[in-house]
Design an enzyme around this catalytic site. Sequence first.
Site: not given
Length: 680
Positions: A470-471, A474, A477
């Site tokens: 999940h992290e 990010h 991105h």
Amino acid sequence: MNNNPLLSEFKTPHQTPPFNKIAVSDYMPAFEIALKQAKEDIAQIINSIEEPTFDNTIVALENAGEKLSIISSIFFNINHAETNKEIQAIARDISPMLTEYSNDIWLSETLFEKVKTIFQIRDELGLNEEQSKLLDDTYKAFSRKGALLSGEKKDRYREISTKLSKLTLQFGENVLAETNAFKLHITKEEDVAGLPEAIKSAAKQLAKSEEKEGWIFTLQYPSYVPFMKYADSRELRKKMYMAYSTRANHGNEYDNKDIIKSIVNLRLEKAQLLGYENHAQYVLEERMAKSPEKVNSFLNELLNASLPFAKDEVIEIEKYAKTNGLNDTLQRWDFSYYSEKVKAEKFDFTEEMTKPYFQLEKVEEGIFDLATSLFGISFKENKNIPVYHEEVKAFEVYDDTKQYLAVLYVDFFPREGKQGGAWMTNYGEQFITSEGHNIRPFVSLVCNFSRPTEDTPSLLTYNEVTTFLHEFGHGLHGMLSQTTYKSLSGTNVYRDFVELPSQIMENWAMEKEWLKKVGKHYKTGETIPDELVDKILSSANFQSGYLSVRQLSFGMNDMAWHSLNEKFEGSVAHFEDTAMAATELFPSVEGTCFSSAFSHIFAGGYAAGYYGYKWAEVLDADAFSVFKQNGIFDKATATSFKDNILCKGGTKHPMDLYVAFRGQEPTNEALLKRSGLIRK
């Protein structure tokens, strides 16, 4: 003062922050000088007698206070990841000063007139898409941050902004203090009955580090969650639960209830000053969801789909507990414990079974390899890049042509100076200078994973593997950003869109092919057996109804606080109970309060935005269906996702970016199907 490392040129690899040279005493002098320079930058724009243009006003505003931005990002990231009393004191002093600086910009009539002049002739300027977005965002920022106010209203806006900057900071400090204040010290063997050896070993090591006998358990995630799942002692589970669920609700110096009232009332007053009914309406104007009505409808639709499943799941656990010796009402401190036993019986599976196969270093390697196969990027550790703590690692990231792309910091383990949870942040944003240089970002992933012990490396639960993914999403991105302007780069997107890149990465943890690549036994190197992977996947939707309702309850609580149209003077606990009543599955527990430690909305950026996690789940389930259709390692699909979403930052409206990748707007169906929340 020239010796201050924060003000000197960063003579480090890629001009990364010189953490090894920065002393706490350097921060305030650096802030004062950078703040003065930033104010001069703004004054130059205001006082310019030239006709306002896109470059001399909009771009100049974008670039103003560059040194201040760098120092702020370093300081406030450290305040989250490696804080102490001195740093917290500086944060309390500098936050109002930074708020005042911001207000001087947004409330300047002269500046706003210049921006408005350019905005009114925007169609004649021949701007490209990204320039138009920057101009549009700048104009809206002025109008949404008080530029249209006058006289006393403008003064009151300033006052509210300053108070909020102090209160949100204090809220987070209180939660950290309360989390650190509690330790459960156990000396009797029977009191750790039921706990896996690895969990006991970590607790024993913590006790030893404090020169105590026995075991110490804390409210940090890697300690608290397993205790609640496995400890046979109901009395101690209750003690841990009460400690966790009453944080910042003890009527002491760290109590957050009055702070909550002040925050929600000030946010309401600020929104109404600006012409909105409430804070939620103000926030959602700049979100994909657009309005409180749309968010509430979305949350209720998912609740209606999830609640029948959740009720059945709780009844199942209740029956099991009664059959297995519970002679009392099933309470919140019982649910994880008995759920784990039901899961073990139903699927012959517990998360502890997978831990030997998820050694942190191997998972890290597997996630990096996944990024290589999807997006062509590679990672190389560079020990010459300074880090802010000895446990932090720094990697250089390269694209598929071996061009330098970013620096990635990873910080995995809990510490007293680190906030709980997991997050991604930047120490420097990507942007292109006026000379055409592509400044690459410094991205940081901060987690609170299980520490290594004296006899084992860090072994992750399956849930921690998904957190890492999940992290890292990010992080992608941020790392892959290719925009011109800093304020539009990386994760600078709508809050209900920012979770798409993170949550889509979690899907690979549901794919056998990837789990077999990453799951290697820490002792033998044996690949995780098919049988165990099948158990992970077959149990994936265990209690998905309950988990969905739990997440929705947080979103509903957030929306209730920020949809208030009148000043709130009541009981925080009672308000929360009412807000979350539709999601309630257990008896209420006197003294507990979720809101008093809800840092996402009272100390972070998720006010009127917590629903965004669920919103993005809809997006990610729908988007991942393309990978499922074309192949989970399909290069063309990954390239399309990268080019249309990851590289674009906030240069277009999120729905336009999503449709460019997906070909259509998303529906709830893919999420409900993936979660098993459609009756067959």
